[in-house]
Design a protein around this motif. Sequence first.
Motif, PDB file in Angstrom:
ATOM      1  N   LEU A  79      -2.849   0.793  -3.015  1.00 56.29           N
ATOM      2  CA  LEU A  79      -4.250   0.509  -3.300  1.00 56.29           C
ATOM      3  C   LEU A  79      -5.159   1.640  -2.818  1.00 56.29           C
ATOM      4  O   LEU A  79      -6.216   1.892  -3.407  1.00 56.29           O
ATOM      5  CB  LEU A  79      -4.661  -0.813  -2.655  1.00 56.29           C
ATOM      6  CG  LEU A  79      -5.901  -1.500  -3.239  1.00 56.29           C
ATOM      7  CD1 LEU A  79      -5.742  -1.756  -4.735  1.00 56.29           C
ATOM      8  CD2 LEU A  79      -6.197  -2.798  -2.504  1.00 56.29           C
ATOM      9  N   THR A 120       0.272  -5.642  -4.645  1.00 58.17           N
ATOM     10  CA  THR A 120       0.270  -4.230  -4.267  1.00 58.17           C
ATOM     11  C   THR A 120       0.348  -4.078  -2.758  1.00 58.17           C
ATOM     12  O   THR A 120       0.260  -5.044  -2.002  1.00 58.17           O
ATOM     13  CB  THR A 120      -1.007  -3.540  -4.805  1.00 58.17           C
ATOM     14  OG1 THR A 120      -0.892  -2.119  -4.672  1.00 58.17           O
ATOM     15  CG2 THR A 120      -2.247  -4.005  -4.060  1.00 58.17           C
ATOM     16  N   SER A 148       3.758  -1.543  -6.883  1.00 58.62           N
ATOM     17  CA  SER A 148       2.836  -2.544  -7.401  1.00 58.62           C
ATOM     18  C   SER A 148       3.291  -3.152  -8.726  1.00 58.62           C
ATOM     19  O   SER A 148       4.084  -2.568  -9.460  1.00 58.62           O
ATOM     20  CB  SER A 148       1.447  -1.915  -7.589  1.00 58.62           C
ATOM     21  OG  SER A 148       0.966  -1.368  -6.385  1.00 58.62           O
ATOM     22  N   TYR A 184      -5.268   4.103  -5.528  1.00 55.91           N
ATOM     23  CA  TYR A 184      -6.122   3.588  -6.591  1.00 55.91           C
ATOM     24  C   TYR A 184      -7.601   3.824  -6.287  1.00 55.91           C
ATOM     25  O   TYR A 184      -8.358   4.325  -7.130  1.00 55.91           O
ATOM     26  CB  TYR A 184      -5.836   2.099  -6.765  1.00 55.91           C
ATOM     27  CG  TYR A 184      -6.674   1.399  -7.805  1.00 55.91           C
ATOM     28  CD1 TYR A 184      -6.565   1.730  -9.152  1.00 55.91           C
ATOM     29  CD2 TYR A 184      -7.558   0.384  -7.440  1.00 55.91           C
ATOM     30  CE1 TYR A 184      -7.318   1.066 -10.111  1.00 55.91           C
ATOM     31  CE2 TYR A 184      -8.309  -0.284  -8.394  1.00 55.91           C
ATOM     32  CZ  TYR A 184      -8.190   0.065  -9.724  1.00 55.91           C
ATOM     33  OH  TYR A 184      -8.939  -0.591 -10.685  1.00 55.91           O
ATOM     34  N   SER A 202      -8.140  -7.471  -8.681  1.00 52.16           N
ATOM     35  CA  SER A 202      -7.342  -7.289  -9.897  1.00 52.16           C
ATOM     36  C   SER A 202      -8.217  -7.050 -11.122  1.00 52.16           C
ATOM     37  O   SER A 202      -7.814  -6.353 -12.067  1.00 52.16           O
ATOM     38  CB  SER A 202      -6.472  -8.524 -10.148  1.00 52.16           C
ATOM     39  OG  SER A 202      -5.709  -8.876  -9.020  1.00 52.16           O
ATOM     40  N   SER A 229      -9.603 -10.256   0.320  1.00 49.22           N
ATOM     41  CA  SER A 229      -9.552  -8.803   0.107  1.00 49.22           C
ATOM     42  C   SER A 229     -10.941  -8.258  -0.172  1.00 49.22           C
ATOM     43  O   SER A 229     -11.811  -8.961  -0.695  1.00 49.22           O
ATOM     44  CB  SER A 229      -8.615  -8.463  -1.057  1.00 49.22           C
ATOM     45  OG  SER A 229      -9.067  -9.063  -2.266  1.00 49.22           O
ATOM     46  N   ILE A 286     -10.922  -0.446   2.450  1.00 53.16           N
ATOM     47  CA  ILE A 286     -10.167  -1.569   1.915  1.00 53.16           C
ATOM     48  C   ILE A 286      -9.696  -2.441   3.078  1.00 53.16           C
ATOM     49  O   ILE A 286      -9.301  -1.938   4.125  1.00 53.16           O
ATOM     50  CB  ILE A 286      -8.928  -1.114   1.116  1.00 53.16           C
ATOM     51  CG1 ILE A 286      -9.274  -0.009   0.117  1.00 53.16           C
ATOM     52  CG2 ILE A 286      -8.307  -2.299   0.375  1.00 53.16           C
ATOM     53  CD1 ILE A 286      -8.053   0.620  -0.544  1.00 53.16           C
TER      54      ILE A 286
END
Length: 414
Positions: free
Chosen positions: A295, A290, A252, A298, A90, A369, A382
């Motif tokens: 993501l 999210t 999100s 992003y 974040s 994460s 990710i």
Amino acid sequence: MTKLTLFIISILTLVSCKNGTHTKNNETNQQKDSLTLEIKDASKNGVFNGFAVSIVNDKGTLYQRGFGFADIENQKKYTDSTIQNIGSISKTFVGLALLKAQELGKLKLDDPINKYLPFKVVNPNFPSTDITLRHLATHTSSITDNDFYLTKNYFLKENQDLKGLNLVFEETQVFNPKDSVVSMEIFLKNLLVEKGKWNTKETYTKNKPGDIYEYSNIGTTLAAFVLEKATGETFDKFTTEYILRPLKMNASGWHFEDINFANYSKLYENPKTVLPFYGMVSYPDGNFITSMNDLSLYLSELIKGYNGNGTILSKESFKEYFKPQLGANNFIDRNDKNPFSESYNVGIFIGFGYTGYIGHTGGDPGVGSMMFFDPKNNIGRILIINTSFSDKIGNDTFYGIWDKLEKYQTKLTN
């Protein structure tokens, strides 16, 4: 050459190209299937109830998939559309927001934070030294997280059945009733202001602001609060307007009311122990909610921005975002062992591993994460999980899945 001959050659060329594309697509699908099987095998020990993975580049998503369950009891699958909070990844949004606000002429990174704050924040060991936004963004502000950060920050979602649930996580993080929650401003004021009710001698280090890297969650939230005062917009609304909507991250948000809760994953203290649904007063430092699908969009944008092709910031702002801000003299205990740690160097709330990987990690109750890309090949990975771990088997499984993504990432781009 006759017209008939030319026609035949054209048809053969088209067929050849079509067959070539078909063969390539088949090979890619086979690689994806093989990756899926290897990830399933790597996670078959069941230490994570549910998780999702992704591989992206600057052109888009190459592979993404969910595994396991978002809700074990009801056998609800974890998919790439499942949503959950992602911990400290974040913070990367805070960096982008600061630079967007700077583009808009609302603030400057080297401004003293007290220029905007309604209360005074000063390290009592250095009362004449200004703390700047850049200090906050590079974790050199000398502000640290005291015990009250963990015991006053987490709050319970309303209207949930708490029967049988632990309301303390690992004896440090307390899930407080929603009606006891204070605003971000009061939270920060209580922690940071001299004689604040939660201010302790651990709130500030004995290092001069700007000198030494000291990872700070509360410093991140303070940066977001400064942005609010400088722009006149709440942080959640500002990031929605300038980041989420332009990138079409439609699933999100920062709060339960921002998202479709039907797609939200349960979080687990361990594979058998479900945690309560919770939010955070200091939401900018770790409570972004999210899906893997969003993501991935992003991370692809971050890779584009690194290469001067981003859409949400100017080239100059992205250059500042990714510029390593610190040197060896700014670290007491520099992480030069784990290439996927954001604590070797930093940009503006974006981290650098010692081998050059760029990204961030995250962890909160029931959350793990990791999001990094390699600037040498513009490929990113990710991994998000919905189950806490602190032992060797959990660590080995987490990085085992991560390594599988690396094994296949170049195969999916060839």
